[in-house]
Design an enzyme around this catalytic site. Structure first.
Site, PDB file in Angstrom:
ATOM      1  N   GLU A  19     -46.067  49.254  83.086  1.00 47.81           N
ATOM      2  CA  GLU A  19     -45.575  50.413  83.837  1.00 47.81           C
ATOM      3  C   GLU A  19     -46.673  51.455  83.961  1.00 47.81           C
ATOM      4  OE1 GLU A  19     -43.789  48.708  81.820  1.00 47.81           O
ATOM      5  OE2 GLU A  19     -42.094  48.155  83.097  1.00 47.81           O
ATOM      6  N   HIS A  66     -31.287  50.746  77.720  1.00 50.15           N
ATOM      7  CA  HIS A  66     -31.133  50.379  79.118  1.00 50.15           C
ATOM      8  C   HIS A  66     -30.097  51.252  79.801  1.00 50.15           C
ATOM      9  CE1 HIS A  66     -33.092  46.774  77.570  1.00 50.15           C
ATOM     10  NE2 HIS A  66     -33.342  46.411  78.808  1.00 50.15           N
TER      11      HIS A  66
END
Lengths: 380, 370
Positions: free
Chosen positions: B93, B162
């Protein structure tokens, strides 16, 4: 079963063109430079050194808040800058003002930036030494370490898509190679086949962290292979070696559409910044040795003089002229007004948002109503 | 009460996680002239049209190419535009976000996909310190026309790492714009606006909304369709209490409004659409009309979006409030996995109904949600 050993028997050799005395090493791969280029390189190295010492002193006198020098790394700055084209996009760490100097940033512009006055191209938004110039293809310096590395890959990718005859050039120090961004950038550059040259100034120190505490590999050059990247180790204090290597790296990057890693070995003669006193963690002898006996400027000067292209007189004249220009530039910068209060509110977005527009209006109204409470030397 | 069906996701989502879907959907009886569109399709079509219109727009992220997108949002785009404009990235990322920012510095218009905004934490320095602040720090020399998009907030049964909502995180930063669509119309209009905007935009989608269908008019389907950034939408007009929400919670708020209507409370539901800039004038105008406010969000309560809305209303419309502001948020705990615990950690329709009633000084039973 054989494990690849953690290190080689021999360290990766270092490419050099000039020996420590500035004599051309026989048989070295040397790209002949013209008198014009050599003199331009040498005088820019001197200018950089003088600029650093004068501005450092000015900070010590309390005239502005912060400064950091490039002393000892002039050959990397100017040698690499001279090897690149004006279209090559530079993403520096922060110890590369020489590249900006080479491209034409004036002493007055440097002074304006450190004094954060209204003539500063950066509108006084950034702390000192965080220069930038869109015109000169040199991105505004950003403090977090190594963030410019993956960004450089993005720039390189854009250049590749535009099919431009140019590459991205990202600089980092030895310390910066520990950041996650370094690994992400190199890996990605190789996968994307991006035309980017990574130049690592391995100057031995990251503030007080010596390279022996920064990594356990044979410097940075060996990391290139781990990512599938062609790499070279060069003597960063040899201006001609840096020039030759960077020129070759640039050519490979653009024509073969690949990243290249250049590790330039050097020494950080100055303190990390004006917030640091490096005598606390290293000896005066060590600093003095690198400052005098291994000076990249003296070494290159010897070669240029031997070519008959430079003299003691020109040296004296240049140094005194630069010093004079700098003192003048500082005076002017110090006297120049600070940025107007309007600049507090602009450039947050492309178009000023309504809340900031409202706040600016309110502030101006208050200033008008109570002028006696507002400082006279800050323009509205 | 609406029934709940557990469905195993087939090829759609890519992970064999059991999904909880409400049986009652938003389908109503429309004439065949009005099209139904899934949010997933809305996002895909918006990306497709913007990439077609501007060759500088490109998509980058994990699994966006060959795999057609972790949630199939980029389905068909690799085939249509090729690997130079739809880039599958290694798992970094920090790497691809930095690369996107660099490409934007140079003049391209990247759309960076995070598989979930939870993973954007590994790249947040680039989003904040590079993208958000660059235009200001460079005095306008470096603009960053980048869009960061992906699912945000709670899904179903995916646990603490998440399920985090990042709306408040990003919306606190000057220099960023933060959008969060609810319907397909929102998804199309706001994503197009985000891609066209010269400033960096954080675009917070919702995984559970991807498969939901909404009616879309011909105007919405037109490739020039675009929604303004910074304007909220009044999804349902009312006069007794204002309910603010964004993303999936808008759906729950509308359901709550139906229930409240049966009890004689007319709720006005505002779909924020834009978290930064926040449409304070629409919110305040509504509160000045209804005199009561309930803010609802999925994210954690402290320093959340509701806190900002509450402060804004108190600053600008204090005299109009007839009751204290009610703030509903996710539970102040990392999201638990077990389904029963998860249900207690996320706002439900009943919570919104109860809060609205409290704001209207109606008596409310103390029993917890069924």
């Amino acid at each position: 079963m054989r494990f690849i050993p953690e290190s080689s028997e021999k360290r990766v050799p270092c490419f050099r063109v000039l020996d420590d005395n500035g004599e051309l090493i026989k048989g070295s791969d040397f790209q002949q430079v013209s008198k014009e280029v050599a003199v331009k390189m040498y005088s820019h190295m001197v200018t950089l050194q003088v600029m650093d010492s004068v501005l450092y002193e000015a900070q010590r006198q309390g005239r502005f808040s912060f400064y950091l020098t490039t002393i000892g790394e002039e050959a990397i700055n100017i040698g690499s800058a001279a090897a690149l084209s004006a279209d090559d996009f530079i993403l520096p760490q922060y110890r590369e003002p020489g590249v900006l100097l080479w491209r034409g940033y004036t002493l007055q512009q440097f002074a304006n930036q450190v004094f954060a006055n209204k003539a500063d191209d950066g509108k006084g938004r950034q702390m000192p030494i965080h220069y930038g110039s869109k015109k000169l293809n040199y991105i505004t310096i950003s403090s977090p370490i190594a963030t410019q590395l993956p960004q450089a890959v993005g720039v390189a990718y854009s250049l590749k898509m535009e099919k431009k005859d140019a590459c991205a050039v990202a600089y980092t120090g030895d310390g910066g190679t520990s950041e996650g961004d370094f690994h992400a950038a190199l890996n990605f550059a190789a996968v994307m086949e991006a035309p980017v040259v990574f130049i690592c100034r391995n100057n031995g120190w990251a503030i007080s962290t010596n390279i022996s505490e920064q990594f356990r590999s044979d410097g940075i050059v060996v990391k290139g292979r781990a990512y599938g990247i062609r790499s070279i180790r060069v003597d960063g204090n040899d201006a001609l070696a840096v020039y030759t290597a960077v020129q070759a790296a640039r050519e490979m990057a653009i024509s073969e559409k690949r990243p290249v890693l250049v590790e330039a070995l050097t020494y950080r003669v100055g303190h990390h910044s004006t917030s640091d006193d490096s005598t606390k963690y290293r000896t005066l002898d060590e600093i003095e040795y690198w400052k005098t006996e291994r000076s990249p400027i003296n070494r290159f000067r010897n070669w240029v003089e031997r070519q008959g292209w430079w003299s003691e007189q020109e040296e004296t004249e240049l140094r005194s002229s630069i010093k004079k220009q700098l003192l003048q530039a500082i005076q002017v910068a110090e006297k120049t007004e600070k940025p107007a209060i309007t600049e507090l509110f602009s450039d947050v977005y492309d178009v000023p948002p309504s809340n900031l527009a409202e706040q600016e209006k309110q502030l101006k109204e208050i200033i008008q109503t109570y002028p006696q409470d507002y400082p006279t030397d800050v323009p509205v | 009460m609406w029934g709940i069906i557990r469905q195993k996701v087939a090829a759609g989502g890519g992970s064999p996680v059991a999904r909880i879907r409400p049986v009652v959907s938003n389908l109503r009886n429309y004439s065949s002239a009005v099209k139904q569109m899934m949010v997933r399709e809305a996002l895909n079509s918006a990306l497709d049209e913007e990439m077609s219109a501007d060759p500088k727009v490109f998509l980058m992220g994990e699994e966006v190419g060959e795999y057609q997108g972790a949630y199939k949002i980029s389905k068909g785009l690799l085939e249509k535009y090729g690997p130079e404009r739809v880039l599958d990235t290694p798992i970094t990322e920090a790497g691809f976000t930095g690369i996107g920012v660099g490409a934007a510095y140079y003049g391209l218009k990247p759309v960076v996909e995070f598989m979930t905004f939870n993973f954007s934490m590994q790249a947040i320095d680039h989003i904040i310190n590079s993208a958000a602040k660059s235009n200001y720090m460079s005095s306008g020399q470096i603009s960053v026309p980048i869009v960061f998009r992906g699912p945000n907030g709670a899904a179903a049964g995916v646990g603490a790492q998440h399920s985090h909502c990042y709306a408040a995180w990003y919306a606190s930063v000057p220099g960023l714009k933060v959008l969060s669509p609810y319907s397909s119309e929102d998804a199309r209009g706001l994503l197009k606006a985000a891609i066209r905007d010269p400033d960096p935009v954080v675009f917070l989608e919702n995984e559970l909304l991807y498969g939901e269908s909404f009616p879309v008019s011909a105007e919405v389907l037109d490739s020039s369709f675009c929604l303004p950034i910074g304007k909220a939408k009044i999804e349902r007009e009312g006069k007794d209490v204002t309910i603010t929400a964004f993303s999936k919670i808008v759906g729950l708020s509308l359901k709550a409004a139906e229930i409240l209507a049966k009890e004689g409370i007319s709720a006005e539901v505002i779909n924020l659409r834009s978290i930064r800039p926040l449409d304070r004038s629409t919110i305040n105008a509504s509160v000045r009309k209804t005199n009561r406010l309930v803010t609802v969000e999925e994210g954690f309560p402290q320093h959340g979006v509701g806190a900002e809305i509450c402060a804004s209303v108190i600053e600008e419309s204090f005299g109009y409030l007839d009751a204290p502001v009610e703030r509903i948020a996710g539970a102040d705990v990392p999201m638990p996995y077990a389904a029963n615990l998860e249900r207690m950690a996320v706002p439900q329709v009943e919570d919104i109904v109860r809060a609205a009633k409290r704001a209207c000084y109606r008596s409310v039973p103390m029993a917890a949600a069924a």
